[in-house]
Design a protein around this motif. Structure first.
Motif, mmCIF file in Angstrom:
data_model
loop_
_atom_site.group_PDB
_atom_site.id
_atom_site.type_symbol
_atom_site.label_atom_id
_atom_site.label_comp_id
_atom_site.label_asym_id
_atom_site.label_seq_id
_atom_site.Cartn_x
_atom_site.Cartn_y
_atom_site.Cartn_z
ATOM 1 N N GLY A 130 -0.319 -48.274 12.336
ATOM 2 C CA GLY A 130 -0.149 -49.160 11.192
ATOM 3 C C GLY A 130 -1.474 -49.354 10.479
ATOM 4 O O GLY A 130 -2.526 -49.408 11.120
ATOM 5 N N LEU A 131 -1.429 -49.445 9.169
ATOM 6 C CA LEU A 131 -2.638 -49.636 8.369
ATOM 7 C C LEU A 131 -2.430 -50.788 7.390
ATOM 8 O O LEU A 131 -1.461 -50.800 6.635
ATOM 9 C CB LEU A 131 -2.972 -48.357 7.587
ATOM 10 N N VAL A 132 -3.346 -51.750 7.431
ATOM 11 C CA VAL A 132 -3.366 -52.840 6.455
ATOM 12 C C VAL A 132 -4.675 -52.703 5.688
ATOM 13 O O VAL A 132 -5.754 -52.657 6.289
ATOM 14 C CB VAL A 132 -3.276 -54.223 7.134
ATOM 15 N N LYS A 133 -4.555 -52.614 4.373
ATOM 16 C CA LYS A 133 -5.725 -52.448 3.511
ATOM 17 C C LYS A 133 -5.833 -53.660 2.594
ATOM 18 O O LYS A 133 -4.860 -54.057 1.961
ATOM 19 C CB LYS A 133 -5.570 -51.175 2.688
ATOM 20 N N VAL A 163 -8.707 -41.441 15.595
ATOM 21 C CA VAL A 163 -8.137 -42.197 14.481
ATOM 22 C C VAL A 163 -9.084 -42.131 13.281
ATOM 23 O O VAL A 163 -10.305 -42.242 13.430
ATOM 24 C CB VAL A 163 -7.878 -43.660 14.896
ATOM 25 N N SER A 164 -8.497 -41.944 12.115
ATOM 26 C CA SER A 164 -9.295 -41.900 10.892
ATOM 27 C C SER A 164 -8.521 -42.537 9.743
ATOM 28 O O SER A 164 -7.310 -42.749 9.835
ATOM 29 C CB SER A 164 -9.650 -40.460 10.533
ATOM 30 N N VAL A 165 -9.252 -42.838 8.675
ATOM 31 C CA VAL A 165 -8.654 -43.390 7.464
ATOM 32 C C VAL A 165 -9.194 -42.589 6.285
ATOM 33 O O VAL A 165 -10.393 -42.305 6.218
ATOM 34 C CB VAL A 165 -9.005 -44.884 7.272
ATOM 35 N N ALA A 166 -8.301 -42.228 5.377
ATOM 36 C CA ALA A 166 -8.712 -41.488 4.178
ATOM 37 C C ALA A 166 -7.985 -42.045 2.967
ATOM 38 O O ALA A 166 -6.794 -42.318 3.020
ATOM 39 C CB ALA A 166 -8.397 -40.002 4.343
ATOM 40 N N GLN A 221 -4.372 -45.936 -2.541
ATOM 41 C CA GLN A 221 -3.686 -46.063 -1.257
ATOM 42 C C GLN A 221 -4.413 -45.204 -0.243
ATOM 43 O O GLN A 221 -4.922 -44.131 -0.553
ATOM 44 C CB GLN A 221 -2.233 -45.591 -1.388
ATOM 45 N N ALA A 222 -4.453 -45.698 0.996
ATOM 46 C CA ALA A 222 -5.124 -44.978 2.074
ATOM 47 C C ALA A 222 -4.100 -44.539 3.115
ATOM 48 O O ALA A 222 -2.987 -45.055 3.169
ATOM 49 C CB ALA A 222 -6.168 -45.873 2.731
ATOM 50 N N LEU A 223 -4.498 -43.569 3.911
ATOM 51 C CA LEU A 223 -3.657 -43.031 4.971
ATOM 52 C C LEU A 223 -4.416 -43.087 6.288
ATOM 53 O O LEU A 223 -5.543 -42.587 6.380
ATOM 54 C CB LEU A 223 -3.279 -41.577 4.657
#
Length: 166
Positions: free
Chosen positions: A65-68, A96-99, A159-161
């Motif tokens: 899950g990602l909260v930005k 784990v990474s975020v882009a 938006q990020a992934l």
């Protein structure tokens, strides 16, 4: 005649991560002459020589899950993004990474690049990325310098992934 024995085992996180548990039992007794008699367990047959270990698969549900969130500083013209990534599944997640996603970015400047801040752990011993145990979180951050065109447009959308490997 037969005798029935039972046992139980509490599954560990390592068992879930492995996708199952394999084990084998040994039955032993003594014949009327006092000699030992043994047999290794089998999944499907009591016949001698059939000694396959019992494999119990455990279903895995890898989820992330990602909260930005964002905060704009009008004095500096910088948007600061905070990305909180949480392992919401039932298996450990590695690397784990975020882009940021270029396709959803409406800014006219340089796309933000999220970088790791805190949380997570090096669970695979590779010291190369953030790993998340079940329920654990890691925080990433990024920033974007707003352009005049962004101000004229009334804002920036992006938006990020988040991704990881189960």
């Amino acid at each position: 005649a037969s005798a029935v024995f039972s046992g139980s085992y509490t599954v560990t996180q390592a068992d879930i991560d492995a996708g199952g548990v394999t084990n084998q039992a040994l039955a032993s007794g003594t014949d009327p002459n006092g000699d030992p008699v043994t047999d290794l367990s089998d999944e499907s047959s009591p016949a001698s020589g059939n000694d396959d270990p019992t494999s119990t698969p455990i279903a895995q549900t890898p989820l992330i899950g990602l909260v930005k969130s964002s905060a704009y500083n009008s004095e500096t013209g910088v948007i600061t993004y905070t990305y909180t990534v949480t392992n919401t599944g039932d298996v450990t997640l590695y690397d784990v990474s975020v882009a940021e996603q270029a396709g959803s970015f409406t800014g006219t400047g340089t796309l933000p690049t999220p970088s790791y801040n805190s949380g997570g752990a090096d669970l695979d011993g590779q010291a190369d990325a953030i790993d998340l145990a079940v329920g654990a979180s890691a925080v990433f951050s990024g920033s974007y310098t707003v352009t005049q065109a962004d101000i004229d447009a009334g804002g920036v959308t992006n938006q990020a992934l988040a991704s990881g490997v189960d």
